[in-house]
Each structure stands twice: as C-alpha cells, then as structure tokens.
Design a protein around this motif. Sequence first.
Motif, short mmCIF file in Angstrom:
data_model
loop_
_atom_site.label_atom_id
_atom_site.label_comp_id
_atom_site.label_asym_id
_atom_site.label_seq_id
_atom_site.Cartn_x
_atom_site.Cartn_y
_atom_site.Cartn_z
N ASP A 68 33.86 47.28 33.08
CA ASP A 68 33.92 46.93 34.51
C ASP A 68 34.78 45.69 34.74
OD1 ASP A 68 32.30 49.07 35.09
OD2 ASP A 68 30.46 47.89 35.25
N GLN A 75 27.12 55.30 29.39
CA GLN A 75 28.43 55.52 28.78
C GLN A 75 28.58 56.92 28.17
OE1 GLN A 75 29.75 52.20 26.30
NE2 GLN A 75 28.44 50.84 27.47
N THR A 117 25.11 48.55 30.12
CA THR A 117 25.77 47.27 30.35
C THR A 117 26.17 46.64 29.02
OG1 THR A 117 24.43 46.95 32.33
CG2 THR A 117 25.50 45.01 31.41
N LEU A 147 38.51 46.42 34.47
CA LEU A 147 38.99 47.15 35.65
C LEU A 147 39.02 46.27 36.88
CD1 LEU A 147 37.23 50.64 35.30
CD2 LEU A 147 39.39 49.85 34.31
N ASP A 148 37.95 45.49 37.09
CA ASP A 148 37.82 44.72 38.32
C ASP A 148 38.81 43.55 38.41
OD1 ASP A 148 35.78 46.40 39.06
OD2 ASP A 148 34.17 45.02 38.51
N TYR A 154 42.44 49.80 29.90
CA TYR A 154 41.15 50.48 29.85
C TYR A 154 40.98 51.22 28.52
CZ TYR A 154 38.08 54.53 30.75
OH TYR A 154 37.13 55.52 30.66
N LYS A 163 40.88 51.99 43.13
CA LYS A 163 39.85 52.36 44.11
C LYS A 163 40.44 53.26 45.21
CE LYS A 163 37.23 48.11 43.30
NZ LYS A 163 36.86 46.78 43.82
N GLY A 174 29.58 48.30 28.78
CA GLY A 174 29.80 48.75 30.16
C GLY A 174 30.24 47.59 31.04
N GLN A 175 29.64 46.43 30.82
CA GLN A 175 30.03 45.23 31.57
C GLN A 175 31.47 44.84 31.28
OE1 GLN A 175 28.27 41.42 30.22
NE2 GLN A 175 27.56 41.13 32.31
N SER A 194 43.50 46.89 40.41
CA SER A 194 42.12 47.33 40.67
C SER A 194 42.00 48.00 42.03
CB SER A 194 41.17 46.14 40.59
OG SER A 194 39.86 46.52 40.90
#
Length: 605
Positions: free
Chosen positions: A358, A480, A314, A361-362, A446, A371, A354-355, A367
């Motif tokens: 995310d 990661q 994270t 991307l989110d 990204y 998915k 990592g957070q 996004s």
Amino acid sequence: MAGHPSYYIGVDVGTGSARAALVDQDGNVLSESTYNTTTYRLESDSHIFEQSTLNIWSSICSAVKDVVAEAKVAPEQVRGIGFDATCSLAVVDRQGRPISVTPGGGFVPGERNIILWADHRAEEEAKLINGTGHMVLDYVGKTMSLEMEIPKVLWLKRHMPSEVFADCQFFDLPDYLTFKATGSKARSNCSLVCKCSYVPPGVDGSKDGWQASFFETIGLEDMVKNDFEQLGGIPGKNGIVLTAGQPVGEGLTLEASEQLGLKVGTPVGSALIDAYAGWVGTVAAPSTNSRDEERDNKPSLLNSQNRLAAIAGTSTCHCVQSPEGILVDGVWGPYKNAVFPGMWMNEGGQSSTGQLIDFILDTHPASSKLKEESARSGKNPFQVLHEILETLRESKGLSNLSQLTRDLFIYPDLHGNRSPLADSEMRGMIMGQELDRSLKDLALKYLATLEAISLQTRQIVESMNVKGHRIDSIYVSGGQVKNPVLMQLLADTCQVKVQLPSSHSASVVCGSAILARFAAEVSESLKRREEGGGTGIQSQDQAERLSFEFSEHLWQLMTKMTKPGTFVYPGEEQGLKRLLDVKYKIFLESIEVQRKWRGMVRDAM
C-alpha cells in the motif's frame, strides 16, 4: 441441543477490522460480518500505533449479532465462541476500565488503551532486555522484538505515574477478549509464551513459568513481589494458563451474552494470536491434487511439521510446528504448548507486507492515475497493475514478469526487520530508480515489491530449514491470497508448493470457530463427568491433564472442519529460477551493505 443443528462462532480481530463468522459442524461458513476498527497515530511520532478495546468490543458485538441474524439461527444453537486477535497490549485498571496509553496524555482512564503490535515506542526497552543475555531470550530467537508485550510494559513502567502503573492489568489482546467475554483472568499459553516472556514449567529449569530473575533485572521487580498478578498470575497459585481452545471460566457472562446476543454460559475457547488461528484454520487441510503425495490426503498432527502457515495481511507471520524445540536465530520461539500440548512452534515474520505494498502504491507520483484507471475500468488497482505488467511482458517478448525488473531491486524493511535478522533499525532500499512518474513505473515498483516480499520469505524458510525444520509447503491465508502474482512468486522464489485456502477471508476466523467447537465439546464432557461442579476448568492440574487428554480431538476437529484448498506450484522455467536465485544473492548482499554503511556513519559520528 439434542436433535438440533449446532453452530459455532469464530471472531478474528485483525489490525484494521473485527470479523465474525458462523460455521456449522463441517466447517461451512454460513454467514460473515466485518466492521472496521480505528487505529490512532501521532503526527509527532511515527512509532505510535494505538487502538481501543471499547471500539474493538463494540465491533465484535455488532458482527456477532449480524452473523446470527443473517443465518437465522437461534442463539441457543450457537454452542461455542472462539476468539483470536493481534498480539497487541491491552491495558485496563483492576476494575477492567480502559487506561489511556498515549504518550503525554496523562495515562488516565481513556479509550486509547491498546498499544498495537506495530507500535515501536519501546525500542530502548527492547535494547535493555536484549542486553541482559537472560535465558528467556533463547525462546524468542535470542532477540526480543520491541513488538512484544514486556518491552511495552516496561515502557509504561518508565512513563506512567507509579500508582497508575501499579493499578493496571496487562493483557495480550486475545486474552483480553476472553476476559471481557467471561470475566475469567485465565490466560492462554499462546499469548504468554509467544509474547510475554513466559517459559512453560519444565522447560530449561523453569518452575513457575515466569522468570523472576529476568523481571528483577529489567526493572519490573514489583511484578515478582505480587506473584505476577498484573500479567495473570502464577499457574496453580494465583492464576491459570490454558492451551488452545480449552473452555475459559463458565462461559459467557450475563453482560457479555446480552452484548453479543448469545446465551449465558455459551462456552468460550481459550484464544490464540491471529497468526496461530490461521495455522489452526489451514494446515490440516487435505490435498485434492493428484500431484501431491498420499500423505497430504490424510494429514496427521506429526506431518503438519512440513507445512508452514503464512498468514499474510498487513504484516505476514510464518508459523510451523515441530515435535522438538528448534532454536532459529532471529525467528521467534521455540514456543512450547503454543497450540498443542507437548509440541513446539516457531514464528517468523515480516513487519510490513500488505502495508508495504500500500505504501509503495500510495506514495508514487502515479498513484492518482492508478485510482483513475481503476475507477474508469471498474477493476481493482491490482488487476490494473497486473494487466500493465502482462502487456509490458508481451510487448518485450519476455518469458516471465521478473525479467521486467532485472535492473530494479527493492529491499523491503521500511518498518524494520522482524525475521530472521531481528533488527528494528533495518530500512528500505531501492536500486534502479529512474526519473519516471508514469503508471508503467508504478507497476514495475509494485512488481519489485512483490519480489522483495517473496525473497524475504525464502530467507525465513531457509533459516528455519537449516536449523532442522523440514518445510516443503506454504499454506497461505489472509488478504494477500487474492494476489495471484504474489502467490506464484512465493512458489517460484521458495521452490515449494503454495496452498491457497478455500476462502481467503475465512481461514483465520474459521480457526477460531474450531476452537469454539473444541471448547463446547470439552465443556460437554466436563458437564457429564461433573468435574468441579461446572463446565469450566477449575485448576491448573485439571487444565494440564485435560489438554493432553483432548489433544488428538482438537486435531480431528481441524481435519474435519478445514476445507481443501488449491495449490500453486513452482514453474519449470530454468531461466526464471536462475534469475530469482541471482536476485536472492542481491537481497542478501543488500543486508550486508546496509549494515556496513550504517556502521560507517555511526563510526564517523
């Protein structure tokens, strides 16, 4: 048990899960189990991140029972258990019952009793502490982070009813787990020195470890009057402080053994913060590649100073050990005895990696498309993105991926900067934004995010090396590791070799399993000697003597139980090196311009 195989359990509590692994004497992982844990947020305040010791302990118990059952091992064959956890603040009353820490919640007995490391409620308290100029700041890179425990304890002092605060005990989460397992209030040197403003006796004139003048200055004078009982006490007087893996108390209590499904008295190793367990579980790995020097095949405790452990999940922590204390502004430490007695550690860090990935991307308009494509293709989202990027690179006839983002730049500190700026007010920036909602644009954002993480890692490594460290390799562990693009970018950007562990998921928890074996073997030695009438450490003098006596043994266990990994090397393309060097200059200038703009606005207001 004589004549029977011996096994050890490592427990790792990360930001979102509790993991257990059962390992044998050679460090082979025989079984693993993971349970998700709950993080509580407040819609009204994005600074708040809370967890529950009840939820975490329940998850640990389930995971430990799973690994013993899956491996078909008898409980009595488990000779030791070790813990690591995030550096989060666990709050309980004098009877060990959880006390809620939620703002506006009344601070009554309640499940939400952990202020997570990522919680930023204590910003004002950290500013007050950093304004003191006290010598304790020299051992946290001159700036104390609001993520550390004392700013959070001070926040609680200011917000809790006085009688509730006075009845509380405060634990860094790794120490809470050994307390829960053994009933012993012994604290780990790692937790105290890294997160609790503890300066080991003998360092810079420190006598008791705790600096009374510091606590009195910031408004925690009652702790001084009570001999720091709420934080574990003064070593040798009303408390005991242990180095990594030393046996805690007399091992598992009857209650804990029943909850975990293990034998009463099973030795418990003094815990580490998760990043340091990652260091234990990676840096002693031998090299198996002919490109590396002979010394890498026979690692020693001394030459571990060249190896930076990066525990990347994270967030990312960067840990390096040295025989002498090295002050690096904005990098936590130097911490004496954090793992090995007499040795020093520095810890850099990125609050969101990592957070951050995310989040990028989110929150992108594409996004949902990502998915959908992931579900359609049966590939994980990162594989989908990597294929898009590779297709783009080939279609444009480019020699490397970074040329795709030549005009796109992301500065990564969306959650403030931990190292080396130590500036919680830093925020993220994007340069090169277009009116593009496509999946292609998401892939480029990204990639720019991975570059930003790598560029900041270079800044941390360079900040350490310019002050006297000699880092020539990065030993990565955590989730990661599974990202090949990021791993290659780390090597290319930092111009050092990057070691990938034999198991991305097991490195940290294996570090705790090594502590478990160390505790078991020290306990066996004490039992044979009949020191103090038990298998535990009975006094601070005994703890300090044994820490040095068994120091080399801990390193030997690390070299024996750590599996060799594989290396990623910097590419040889000079054009890529020039491009990344330019992006690094832009990265540094973006810090200057953000601070300049922030100052201009402050002056105007």
